[in-house]
Scaffold this motif. Structure first.
Motif, mmCIF file in Angstrom:
data_model
loop_
_atom_site.group_PDB
_atom_site.id
_atom_site.type_symbol
_atom_site.label_atom_id
_atom_site.label_comp_id
_atom_site.label_asym_id
_atom_site.label_seq_id
_atom_site.Cartn_x
_atom_site.Cartn_y
_atom_site.Cartn_z
ATOM 1 N N ASN A 197 -44.429 -15.874 46.601
ATOM 2 C CA ASN A 197 -44.024 -15.003 45.503
ATOM 3 C C ASN A 197 -42.816 -14.179 45.956
ATOM 4 O O ASN A 197 -42.922 -13.367 46.873
ATOM 5 C CB ASN A 197 -45.187 -14.091 45.128
ATOM 6 C CG ASN A 197 -44.904 -13.267 43.888
ATOM 7 O OD1 ASN A 197 -43.759 -13.099 43.492
ATOM 8 N ND2 ASN A 197 -45.948 -12.747 43.278
ATOM 9 N N ILE A 198 -41.683 -14.389 45.299
ATOM 10 C CA ILE A 198 -40.442 -13.736 45.746
ATOM 11 C C ILE A 198 -40.300 -12.315 45.217
ATOM 12 O O ILE A 198 -39.320 -11.632 45.535
ATOM 13 C CB ILE A 198 -39.204 -14.555 45.333
ATOM 14 C CG1 ILE A 198 -39.089 -14.637 43.799
ATOM 15 C CG2 ILE A 198 -39.255 -15.947 45.952
ATOM 16 C CD1 ILE A 198 -37.807 -15.285 43.325
ATOM 17 N N THR A 234 -32.893 -17.824 42.140
ATOM 18 C CA THR A 234 -33.460 -19.158 42.021
ATOM 19 C C THR A 234 -33.855 -19.681 43.404
ATOM 20 O O THR A 234 -33.315 -19.261 44.427
ATOM 21 C CB THR A 234 -32.463 -20.148 41.382
ATOM 22 O OG1 THR A 234 -31.234 -20.152 42.145
ATOM 23 C CG2 THR A 234 -32.160 -19.764 39.945
ATOM 24 N N HIS A 235 -34.812 -20.600 43.417
ATOM 25 C CA HIS A 235 -35.227 -21.256 44.659
ATOM 26 C C HIS A 235 -35.786 -22.633 44.314
ATOM 27 O O HIS A 235 -36.012 -22.951 43.140
ATOM 28 C CB HIS A 235 -36.287 -20.426 45.391
ATOM 29 C CG HIS A 235 -37.535 -20.199 44.589
ATOM 30 N ND1 HIS A 235 -38.550 -21.132 44.489
ATOM 31 C CD2 HIS A 235 -37.932 -19.147 43.824
ATOM 32 C CE1 HIS A 235 -39.509 -20.674 43.718
ATOM 33 N NE2 HIS A 235 -39.151 -19.462 43.287
ATOM 34 N N THR A 236 -36.006 -23.443 45.328
ATOM 35 C CA THR A 236 -36.521 -24.810 45.130
ATOM 36 C C THR A 236 -37.743 -25.047 46.008
ATOM 37 O O THR A 236 -37.871 -26.077 46.656
ATOM 38 C CB THR A 236 -35.440 -25.860 45.431
ATOM 39 O OG1 THR A 236 -34.968 -25.692 46.783
ATOM 40 C CG2 THR A 236 -34.272 -25.736 44.470
ATOM 41 N N HIS A 241 -40.297 -26.862 50.683
ATOM 42 C CA HIS A 241 -41.301 -25.853 50.965
ATOM 43 C C HIS A 241 -40.842 -24.897 52.065
ATOM 44 O O HIS A 241 -40.118 -25.291 52.983
ATOM 45 C CB HIS A 241 -42.617 -26.524 51.377
ATOM 46 C CG HIS A 241 -43.078 -27.571 50.406
ATOM 47 N ND1 HIS A 241 -42.835 -27.492 49.040
ATOM 48 C CD2 HIS A 241 -43.764 -28.734 50.594
ATOM 49 C CE1 HIS A 241 -43.352 -28.558 48.441
ATOM 50 N NE2 HIS A 241 -43.908 -29.327 49.366
ATOM 51 N N TRP A 242 -41.293 -23.642 51.955
ATOM 52 C CA TRP A 242 -40.897 -22.606 52.908
ATOM 53 C C TRP A 242 -41.926 -22.492 54.028
ATOM 54 O O TRP A 242 -43.136 -22.612 53.800
ATOM 55 C CB TRP A 242 -40.777 -21.258 52.206
ATOM 56 C CG TRP A 242 -39.595 -21.147 51.292
ATOM 57 C CD1 TRP A 242 -38.665 -22.109 51.021
ATOM 58 C CD2 TRP A 242 -39.209 -20.011 50.518
ATOM 59 N NE1 TRP A 242 -37.727 -21.640 50.134
ATOM 60 C CE2 TRP A 242 -38.044 -20.354 49.808
ATOM 61 C CE3 TRP A 242 -39.738 -18.741 50.365
ATOM 62 C CZ2 TRP A 242 -37.410 -19.463 48.950
ATOM 63 C CZ3 TRP A 242 -39.109 -17.854 49.504
ATOM 64 C CH2 TRP A 242 -37.945 -18.211 48.810
ATOM 65 N N TYR A 250 -40.121 -26.458 59.234
ATOM 66 C CA TYR A 250 -39.126 -25.514 58.712
ATOM 67 C C TYR A 250 -37.736 -26.159 58.616
ATOM 68 O O TYR A 250 -37.279 -26.839 59.527
ATOM 69 C CB TYR A 250 -39.049 -24.289 59.619
ATOM 70 C CG TYR A 250 -37.865 -23.393 59.324
ATOM 71 C CD1 TYR A 250 -37.899 -22.482 58.286
ATOM 72 C CD2 TYR A 250 -36.698 -23.494 60.088
ATOM 73 C CE1 TYR A 250 -36.811 -21.664 58.018
ATOM 74 C CE2 TYR A 250 -35.605 -22.683 59.831
ATOM 75 C CZ TYR A 250 -35.672 -21.776 58.790
ATOM 76 O OH TYR A 250 -34.593 -20.983 58.516
ATOM 77 N N THR A 251 -37.086 -25.941 57.486
ATOM 78 C CA THR A 251 -35.669 -26.308 57.327
ATOM 79 C C THR A 251 -34.870 -25.064 56.931
ATOM 80 O O THR A 251 -33.941 -24.674 57.631
ATOM 81 C CB THR A 251 -35.491 -27.401 56.265
ATOM 82 O OG1 THR A 251 -36.126 -27.003 55.036
ATOM 83 C CG2 THR A 251 -36.104 -28.723 56.738
ATOM 84 N N ALA A 252 -35.268 -24.442 55.806
ATOM 85 C CA ALA A 252 -34.635 -23.193 55.364
ATOM 86 C C ALA A 252 -35.496 -22.592 54.269
ATOM 87 O O ALA A 252 -36.175 -23.305 53.528
ATOM 88 C CB ALA A 252 -33.219 -23.450 54.858
ATOM 89 N N ASN A 253 -35.474 -21.269 54.175
ATOM 90 C CA ASN A 253 -36.173 -20.549 53.105
ATOM 91 C C ASN A 253 -35.107 -19.893 52.230
ATOM 92 O O ASN A 253 -34.841 -18.697 52.332
ATOM 93 C CB ASN A 253 -37.124 -19.499 53.687
ATOM 94 C CG ASN A 253 -38.133 -20.089 54.640
ATOM 95 O OD1 ASN A 253 -38.548 -21.238 54.493
ATOM 96 N ND2 ASN A 253 -38.537 -19.309 55.627
ATOM 97 N N THR A 254 -34.489 -20.686 51.379
ATOM 98 C CA THR A 254 -33.291 -20.256 50.663
ATOM 99 C C THR A 254 -33.607 -19.666 49.298
ATOM 100 O O THR A 254 -34.202 -20.329 48.443
ATOM 101 C CB THR A 254 -32.321 -21.438 50.494
ATOM 102 O OG1 THR A 254 -31.994 -21.971 51.783
ATOM 103 C CG2 THR A 254 -31.051 -20.980 49.801
ATOM 104 N N LEU A 255 -33.198 -18.423 49.116
ATOM 105 C CA LEU A 255 -33.223 -17.766 47.818
ATOM 106 C C LEU A 255 -31.771 -17.619 47.364
ATOM 107 O O LEU A 255 -30.979 -16.958 48.032
ATOM 108 C CB LEU A 255 -33.892 -16.399 47.917
ATOM 109 C CG LEU A 255 -33.978 -15.570 46.625
ATOM 110 C CD1 LEU A 255 -34.858 -16.268 45.606
ATOM 111 C CD2 LEU A 255 -34.505 -14.170 46.921
#
Length: 407
Positions: A197-198, A234-236, A241-242, A250-255
């Motif tokens: 939840n952002i 926005t996010h994907t 997945h974060w 882990y790759t990235a937690n991009t917002l």
């Protein structure tokens, strides 16, 4: 392409109870269109109760920042009514051609009203960037059902776009807690993942906007706009997945943060929480008796083996894991195990044991003729009869057949 040439264009609007003239509007049936020919025009209506709203349509001829707020009666100098509210909408159309209203902003007591002369205390105040040529819809009325009377308001074109936005700088000290700030969901393939939840990030984030004319604007933490410029997040996570940065997945937690035509990626920090205890039980599918010595494997590593009563336990961080049960005579079984950081008691699965098929004496993960040969040639005579019966039930069984069994 935006900001700060202050202008003196003011559109005055008075929404009052009346039965007079051209601009009398039934809030349920009619909409008043505002354009530059009606600058300074007072409009009259009688909103009564929560559902009674007067709608204004405004199409700006220039892009810029516009503010719509409650004011005092200019003629009497009296105060405006409390418990009023205003909405800002735009009309959009989906891919099927269906049209609907999208809410852009809402206010029922924004303290920003104090920045404007003639404003009435505790009234609505909506400051928003409007694009030239687009229709915008303001709805004005009462917050409470029992209210009625005169509402006065004003629309001001504060500044027209004269500069380009060149950078967005986010500021946020908040972090998310691993497998706590969110909920378990399933992706398009049916696989479980944790959707964060952002809102915790957004509520603690402020932005600084820099324009090419030197103008710098900064929002307060949690604001949905920066001095009227709307912020889009926005996010994907559904597909990307974060994870905590130390996690192998882990790759990235991009917002992604967007203002006007500019975007910037913000890396959300996810803190790994403490290790949690997990327990379960493995039983024979045919007899439902405990299976001793079965290996519990995660990520190719055997974490523990089952005891004489078939139970096992280990510690791990919260998350979703693929667990494989393997061992001598067992057709290996893989299942998903969710370790919950909130419902810790739910990590004890001993009352819902996982069943496995035994009788794979040659350890090739299928019950076939090679196992029967082992039974008749190698297995002790005292165990052959029961083993042959089991073989007849499970002959041809392999790993993929576990989907037909109850986990």
């Amino acid at each position: 392409m935006k900001t700060k040439k202050i202008i003196a264009v003011i559109l005055s609007v008075a929404v009052i109870m009346s039965g007079l003239a051209f601009w009398l509007v039934n809030a349920y049936a009619e909409t008043v269109r505002l354009d530059d020919t009606k600058l300074g025009l007072e409009l009259y209506s009688n909103p009564s109760g929560y559902d009674d709203k007067l709608w204004y349509v405004y199409t700006p001829t220039q892009s810029g920042i516009y503010t719509f707020y409650g004011i005092k009666n200019s003629e009497t100098g009296g105060t405006n009514l409390y418990n009023t509210e205003a909405y800002l909408f735009e009309k959009t159309e989906d891919e099927n051609g269906k049209k609907f209203y999208t809410q852009l902003a809402y206010s029922n007591g924004n303290p920003d009203y104090a920045n404007y002369p003639g404003a009435s205390s505790k009234q609505f105040c909506i400051k928003y960037h409007l694009e030239a040529g687009k229709n915008y819809y303001y709805a004005v009325g009462f917050l409470l059902e029992e209210r009625s009377g005169t509402i006065y308001s004003k629309l001001i074109a504060e500044s027209y776009d004269t500069a380009n936005l060149i950078s967005i700088t986010p500021h946020c000290d908040a972090e998310l807690t691993w497998y706590t700030d969110g909920s378990w969901e399933n992706d398009s393939d049916g696989n479980p993942y944790y959707l964060y939840n952002i809102s915790k990030i957004i509520q603690n984030m402020s932005l600084t906007l820099t324009f090419d004319d030197g103008t710098v604007l900064t929002s307060n933490a949690g604001d949905s706009t920066v001095e009227g410029y709307p912020i889009k997040y926005t996010h994907t996570q559904q597909t990307n997945h974060w994870y905590n940065s130390a996690n192998v997945h882990y790759t990235a937690n991009t917002l992604t943060i967007t203002v006007l035509d500019k975007s910037v990626d913000y890396e959300v920090v996810i803190n790994e929480s403490a290790m949690l205890s997990v327990s379960g039980k493995i039983v024979d599918d045919e007899t439902q008796s405990a299976v001793e010595g079965a290996q519990i494997i995660i990520g190719g590593k055997a974490l523990t083996t089952t005891k004489s009563d078939g139970t096992f336990s280990f510690s791990a961080s919260p998350g979703s894991y693929q667990v494989t049960v393997s061992g001598t005579g067992i057709v290996a079984r893989t299942f998903t195990l969710n370790i919950d950081a909130v419902n810790v008691a739910g990590n004890d699965h001993r009352d819902t044991p996982v069943s496995v098929v035994t009788g794979d004496y040659v350890d090739d993960d299928i019950i076939n003729g090679r196992d029967y040969a082992y039974i008749t040639s190698t297995l002790p005579q005292s165990k052959r009869a029961a083993a042959k019966t089991s073989f007849g039930k499970y002959v041809g069984f392999e790993k993929s057949d576990y989907s037909k069994l109850i986990l």
